[in-house]
Design an enzyme around this catalytic site. Structure first.
Site, PDB file in Angstrom:
ATOM      1  N   HIS A  41     -10.190  80.338 126.328  1.00 37.40           N
ATOM      2  CA  HIS A  41     -10.660  79.004 125.884  1.00 37.40           C
ATOM      3  C   HIS A  41     -12.115  78.797 126.296  1.00 37.40           C
ATOM      4  O   HIS A  41     -12.962  78.403 125.492  1.00 37.40           O
ATOM      5  CB  HIS A  41      -9.778  77.919 126.517  1.00 37.40           C
ATOM      6  CG  HIS A  41     -10.282  76.509 126.321  1.00 37.40           C
ATOM      7  ND1 HIS A  41      -9.777  75.657 125.376  1.00 37.40           N
ATOM      8  CD2 HIS A  41     -11.271  75.815 126.957  1.00 37.40           C
ATOM      9  CE1 HIS A  41     -10.418  74.489 125.425  1.00 37.40           C
ATOM     10  NE2 HIS A  41     -11.337  74.557 126.379  1.00 37.40           N
ATOM     11  N   GLU A  42     -12.425  79.104 127.560  1.00 39.54           N
ATOM     12  CA  GLU A  42     -13.803  78.866 128.039  1.00 39.54           C
ATOM     13  C   GLU A  42     -14.805  79.738 127.277  1.00 39.54           C
ATOM     14  O   GLU A  42     -15.924  79.297 126.990  1.00 39.54           O
ATOM     15  CB  GLU A  42     -13.896  79.133 129.544  1.00 39.54           C
ATOM     16  CG  GLU A  42     -13.013  78.240 130.401  1.00 39.54           C
ATOM     17  CD  GLU A  42     -13.205  76.738 130.143  1.00 39.54           C
ATOM     18  OE1 GLU A  42     -12.272  75.960 130.408  1.00 39.54           O
ATOM     19  OE2 GLU A  42     -14.279  76.338 129.649  1.00 39.54           O
ATOM     20  N   GLU A  95      -7.213  76.606 141.739  1.00 36.71           N
ATOM     21  CA  GLU A  95      -5.994  76.851 140.935  1.00 36.71           C
ATOM     22  C   GLU A  95      -5.382  78.161 141.420  1.00 36.71           C
ATOM     23  O   GLU A  95      -6.039  78.962 142.070  1.00 36.71           O
ATOM     24  CB  GLU A  95      -6.361  76.973 139.439  1.00 36.71           C
ATOM     25  CG  GLU A  95      -7.204  75.850 138.893  1.00 36.71           C
ATOM     26  CD  GLU A  95      -6.584  74.488 139.111  1.00 36.71           C
ATOM     27  OE1 GLU A  95      -5.347  74.398 139.229  1.00 36.71           O
ATOM     28  OE2 GLU A  95      -7.359  73.517 139.190  1.00 36.71           O
ATOM     29  N   VAL A 136      -8.666  69.704 136.291  1.00 39.63           N
ATOM     30  CA  VAL A 136      -9.611  70.583 135.594  1.00 39.63           C
ATOM     31  C   VAL A 136      -9.464  72.031 136.075  1.00 39.63           C
ATOM     32  O   VAL A 136      -9.456  72.300 137.268  1.00 39.63           O
ATOM     33  CB  VAL A 136     -11.057  70.083 135.830  1.00 39.63           C
ATOM     34  CG1 VAL A 136     -12.063  71.120 135.328  1.00 39.63           C
ATOM     35  CG2 VAL A 136     -11.267  68.740 135.141  1.00 39.63           C
ATOM     36  N   HIS A 151     -14.492  71.227 121.808  1.00 39.96           N
ATOM     37  CA  HIS A 151     -13.030  71.096 121.772  1.00 39.96           C
ATOM     38  C   HIS A 151     -12.544  70.775 120.367  1.00 39.96           C
ATOM     39  O   HIS A 151     -13.224  70.132 119.589  1.00 39.96           O
ATOM     40  CB  HIS A 151     -12.588  70.016 122.758  1.00 39.96           C
ATOM     41  CG  HIS A 151     -12.548  70.529 124.161  1.00 39.96           C
ATOM     42  ND1 HIS A 151     -12.761  69.751 125.276  1.00 39.96           N
ATOM     43  CD2 HIS A 151     -12.349  71.788 124.645  1.00 39.96           C
ATOM     44  CE1 HIS A 151     -12.675  70.484 126.365  1.00 39.96           C
ATOM     45  NE2 HIS A 151     -12.434  71.719 126.011  1.00 39.96           N
ATOM     46  N   ASN A 153     -26.530  78.260 130.660  1.00 34.79           N
ATOM     47  CA  ASN A 153     -25.847  78.169 129.357  1.00 34.79           C
ATOM     48  C   ASN A 153     -25.083  79.450 129.056  1.00 34.79           C
ATOM     49  O   ASN A 153     -25.550  80.546 129.388  1.00 34.79           O
ATOM     50  CB  ASN A 153     -26.871  77.874 128.268  1.00 34.79           C
ATOM     51  CG  ASN A 153     -27.284  76.411 128.320  1.00 34.79           C
ATOM     52  OD1 ASN A 153     -26.447  75.537 128.098  1.00 34.79           O
ATOM     53  ND2 ASN A 153     -28.501  76.154 128.697  1.00 34.79           N
ATOM     54  N   HIS A 168     -16.202  78.080 124.321  1.00 38.37           N
ATOM     55  CA  HIS A 168     -17.383  77.240 124.607  1.00 38.37           C
ATOM     56  C   HIS A 168     -18.621  78.108 124.751  1.00 38.37           C
ATOM     57  O   HIS A 168     -19.679  77.780 124.205  1.00 38.37           O
ATOM     58  CB  HIS A 168     -17.175  76.452 125.909  1.00 38.37           C
ATOM     59  CG  HIS A 168     -16.113  75.402 125.840  1.00 38.37           C
ATOM     60  ND1 HIS A 168     -15.959  74.562 124.780  1.00 38.37           N
ATOM     61  CD2 HIS A 168     -15.142  75.059 126.725  1.00 38.37           C
ATOM     62  CE1 HIS A 168     -14.950  73.734 124.992  1.00 38.37           C
ATOM     63  NE2 HIS A 168     -14.425  74.013 126.168  1.00 38.37           N
ATOM     64  N   ASP A 215      10.488  84.154  99.075  1.00 40.06           N
ATOM     65  CA  ASP A 215      10.755  85.372  99.846  1.00 40.06           C
ATOM     66  C   ASP A 215       9.932  86.559  99.345  1.00 40.06           C
ATOM     67  O   ASP A 215       9.462  87.376 100.137  1.00 40.06           O
ATOM     68  CB  ASP A 215      12.255  85.742  99.741  1.00 40.06           C
ATOM     69  CG  ASP A 215      13.134  84.724 100.447  1.00 40.06           C
ATOM     70  OD1 ASP A 215      12.615  84.021 101.352  1.00 40.06           O
ATOM     71  OD2 ASP A 215      14.303  84.570 100.058  1.00 40.06           O
ATOM     72  N   ASP A 255       6.563  91.746 105.740  1.00 40.37           N
ATOM     73  CA  ASP A 255       6.611  90.332 105.334  1.00 40.37           C
ATOM     74  C   ASP A 255       6.474  90.222 103.823  1.00 40.37           C
ATOM     75  O   ASP A 255       7.087  89.393 103.169  1.00 40.37           O
ATOM     76  CB  ASP A 255       5.437  89.561 105.964  1.00 40.37           C
ATOM     77  CG  ASP A 255       5.493  89.526 107.480  1.00 40.37           C
ATOM     78  OD1 ASP A 255       6.596  89.668 108.030  1.00 40.37           O
ATOM     79  OD2 ASP A 255       4.422  89.403 108.105  1.00 40.37           O
ATOM     80  N   ASP A 285     -12.051  77.155 138.369  1.00 35.91           N
ATOM     81  CA  ASP A 285     -11.732  76.447 139.615  1.00 35.91           C
ATOM     82  C   ASP A 285     -10.800  77.304 140.481  1.00 35.91           C
ATOM     83  O   ASP A 285      -9.648  77.527 140.138  1.00 35.91           O
ATOM     84  CB  ASP A 285     -11.056  75.100 139.260  1.00 35.91           C
ATOM     85  CG  ASP A 285     -10.783  74.272 140.522  1.00 35.91           C
ATOM     86  OD1 ASP A 285     -10.369  73.105 140.365  1.00 35.91           O
ATOM     87  OD2 ASP A 285     -10.975  74.809 141.643  1.00 35.91           O
TER      88      ASP A 285
END
Lengths: 82, 374
Positions: free
Chosen positions: B119-120, B102, B81, B129, B93, B123, B286, B194, B99
């Site tokens: 990522h965190e 790490e 983790v 997830h 909250n 949340h 294209d 593009d 951690d």
């Protein structure tokens, strides 16, 4: 046959596997879960749920891909809500 | 994507954060930068703003900790983790715990702090997830992520915008965009696109997750974020064209296409390009443009092209044909094309070919970004 919790599958102990399923897939904390991993056991159901969520082949077994995935670093939050 | 129970979210757009302590693995300024970049990932695609507090209680308290750190979710030492975070709400909250067993790094020699904390923050803002392996909110850390071109997946964007909606201020006035407007890239002589299209009298030049808008009565183009106007569209279009008779822009990516009217995506899209009559051998388009005079749309794929009848809603017979046969002088692969002032403009890499359909000849060769008055 009784599985020794310290037994390792692909260098991941059964303890670690059980904790992974408890922490991220809300497997009930019950030491004996792993003693008999029959196809209908809640453990197998949780393994399937994990494999489905993480995009692995859903086998219900602790195959190499599954064990590899469980060793990877990840977020500590559960994958499914309890 | 997934939400927490009751779809918990911040009931305001101005969210505060505080870096409570630092890891000793990185310089504090590098930690600050990684956290700011990670927050910007989310503010780029929502109306949210993030303000840093240096003391007191912030909505998102960010801290480094090891093993048991007082929230009944002890960390597990190196590996395993990396961190966890709590959904929006008071006190713990919204908070992010990382951690510190790490090895936190700016690059990928250890655990990349930007990627993990972005990522965190998902949340902390209300996302659980995702099972989409391309999503930032997928639970497993992807060491192979290209950090130089990081971008949220469509799944992440769809999820967070379901909670907070789209960016309120169009990025054309945001500071980030102003610097981009002056960014040399706009006038980079090697600029390529593009896709290009017209839209209600303006010209749109698409590139990755951005597009330039150029109206005939403004000298300079305006650089915008695609996700700010069409948040649910993928970026990096292959082709785009305006069907002026229907006030609709069609955009293509791989074998899918969308119909967009203004900022609204039309229902029933995306559709497969095969519904237009392309063979399965065609995997992507294209370039494309609509020739109003003939009411035909031209689709370019490698060195051949199809012609589609917008009245019959079907491909014309006798196609595909060689591009070079019917557009002599257009010999390079076509990246993008549109019609303007009676000419066809074919874009290929950093070059642009002006083609006169009446004289059936190339009249000029220009730089692709010649429309930007560099």
């Amino acid at each position: 046959y009784p599985l020794d919790p310290a037994a390792t599958v692909g260098k991941l102990s059964m303890d670690r596997v059980q904790k992974y399923l408890e922490d991220f897939y809300h497997l009930e904390k019950n030491v004996n879960q792993f003693v008999r991993m029959k196809s209908s056991s809640p453990v197998v159901a949780k393994i399937r749920e994990m494999q489905r969520f993480l995009g692995l082949k859903v086998t219900g077994n602790l195959d190499d891909d599954t064990m590899e995935m469980m060793k990877k670093p990840r977020c500590g939050f559960p994958d499914v809500s309890s | 994507y997934a939400f927490f129970p009751y779809m918990s979210k911040w009931k305001k757009n101005e969210v505060t954060y505080r870096i409570v302590n630092y890891t000793t693995d990185m310089k504090q300024t590098d930690v600050d930068t990684a956290i700011e970049r990670a927050l910007k990932v989310w503010s780029d695609v929502t109306p949210l703003t993030f303000t840093r507090l240096d003391e007191g209680e912030a909505d998102i308290m960010i801290s480094f900790a090891v093993k048991d750190h007082g929230d009944f979710l002890p960390f597990d030492g190196p590996g395993g983790v990396l961190g966890h975070a709590y959904p929006p709400g008071p006190k713990i909250n919204g908070d992010v715990h990382l951690d510190d067993d790490e090895k936190w790094t700016e690059d990928k020699s250890g655990v990349n702090l930007f990627l993990a904390v972005a990522h965190e923050f998902g949340h902390s803002l209300g996302l659980a997830h995702s099972s989409d392996t391309r999503a930032l909110m997928y639970p497993v850390y992807d060491i192979n992520t290209d950090l130089t071109k990081f971008r949220l997946s469509q799944d992440d964007i769809d999820g967070i915008q379901s909670l907070y909606g789209y960016p309120s201020v169009p990025p054309t006035t945001s500071t980030e965009n102003e610097t981009l407007e002056k960014d040399p890239a706009t006038c980079d002589p090697n600029m390529s696109f593009d896709a290009v299209s017209t839209l209600r009298g303006e010209m749109l030049f698409f590139k990755d997750k951005y597009f330039w808008r150029k109206s005939t009565n403004s000298i300079e183009p305006t650089l915008c974020l695609l996700s700010a106007y069409w948040p649910s569209l993928p970026s990096g279009f292959d082709a785009a064209y305006e069907l002026t008779t229907k006030d609709t822009v069609f955009v293509f990516k791989e074998s899918k296409f969308w119909a967009v009217r203004g900022s609204d995506i039309q229902p029933g899209y995306p559709r497969d390009i095969y519904t237009l009559g392309f063979p399965r051998t065609v995997k992507k388009i294209d370039a494309a443009f609509f020739h109003k005079e003939k009411q035909k749309t031209y689709f370019f794929v490698n060195d051949i092209y199809w012609r589609y009848d917008e009245k019959r809603h079907a491909m014309d017979h006798g196609y595909p044909r060689q591009i070079a046969t019917d557009f002599p002088g257009v010999d390079e692969k076509v990246d993008a094309v549109f019609e303007a002032f009676g000419f066809f403009y074919f874009f290929s890499g950093s070059s642009q070919i002006e083609f006169d359909p009446n004289a059936q000849m190339v009249t000029r060769t220009l730089k692709s970004n010649s429309w930007f008055n560099c």
